[in-house]
Write an enzyme that holds these catalytic residues in place. Structure first.
Site, PDB file in Angstrom:
ATOM      1  N   GLY A   1      12.249 -22.256  -8.182  1.00  0.00           N
ATOM      2  CA  GLY A   1      12.676 -21.558  -9.390  1.00  0.00           C
ATOM      3  C   GLY A   1      13.082 -22.566 -10.448  1.00  0.00           C
ATOM      4  CB  CYS A   2      15.408 -22.237 -13.272  1.00  0.00           C
ATOM      5  SG  CYS A   2      16.094 -23.221 -14.620  1.00  0.00           S
ATOM      6  CG  PHE A   3      14.105 -27.996 -13.764  1.00  0.00           C
ATOM      7  CD1 PHE A   3      14.856 -27.528 -14.817  1.00  0.00           C
ATOM      8  CD2 PHE A   3      12.877 -28.593 -14.048  1.00  0.00           C
ATOM      9  CE1 PHE A   3      14.428 -27.645 -16.136  1.00  0.00           C
ATOM     10  CE2 PHE A   3      12.431 -28.719 -15.356  1.00  0.00           C
ATOM     11  CZ  PHE A   3      13.210 -28.238 -16.405  1.00  0.00           C
TER      12      PHE A   3
END
Length: 182
Positions: A13-15
């Site tokens: 997902g989002c880093f």
């Protein structure tokens, strides 16, 4: 890097979420947000988000293997994201948000494959794990404003509603693996 330093490259997902968690884990020396797995050198955030590069948002974790193992890194990774959704984490949709482990050695590949099989067999999720397991391609650091984003912007909306709960889950479930307070 020290003599016990290893690198793990993970996309879940989002880093920003992964970075916020792993920078607080005992044994982790550094975490960098970036891009891996695509067809362009040095892709931009805009190009990755548009889905034109094939990259995943990832973190590159440098850790001291005498303080935490690769398996422990992966155990945290699987606990803080949903490894059963292809190209999606929550409301974040697209191949850049896929669940992926980019292994840096045959030993890392074996550890990851074994853990995925054990987790699938344990039936912790309603569906099978779809996390990709691939050899590590070149890593490209994300733009500076993405680095340590949660630490610099904890009151930002996405951080409050998406990153903070993952960090709270890590702190609760892995309290023994937390670095001492800064």
């Amino acid at each position: 890097m020290g003599s016990n330093s290893e690198i793990a490259t993970l996309g879940g997902g989002c880093f920003w979420c992964l970075e916020a968690v792993f920078e607080q884990m005992l044994g982790v020396e550094s975490v960098a947000s970036g891009y891996c797995g695509g067809a362009r050198e040095n892709p931009s955030y805009a190009a990755v988000c548009e889905g034109h590069t094939g990259d995943a948002e990832v973190v590159r974790i440098t850790f001291d293997s005498s303080q935490c193992s690769y398996r422990e890194i992966l155990e945290v990774f699987f606990a803080i994201h949903d490894p059963t959704t292809r190209n999606r984490q929550g409301n974040d949709l697209g191949s850049q948000y896929r669940s992926v482990i980019f292994h840096h050695s045959s030993e890392q590949q074996s550890v990851a494959a074994s853990l995925i099989a054990a987790l699938d067999q344990a039936g912790l999720w309603s569906g099978p794990i779809v996390t990709e397991l691939l050899p590590a391609p070149p890593f490209f650091a994300a733009e500076d404003y993405h680095q340590q984003y949660f630490r610099r912007s904890p009151d930002q909306g996405y951080c409050q509603f998406v990153v903070s709960p993952k960090l709270a889950k890590f702190r609760k479930e892995f309290a023994s693996r937390l670095k001492a307070s800064r």
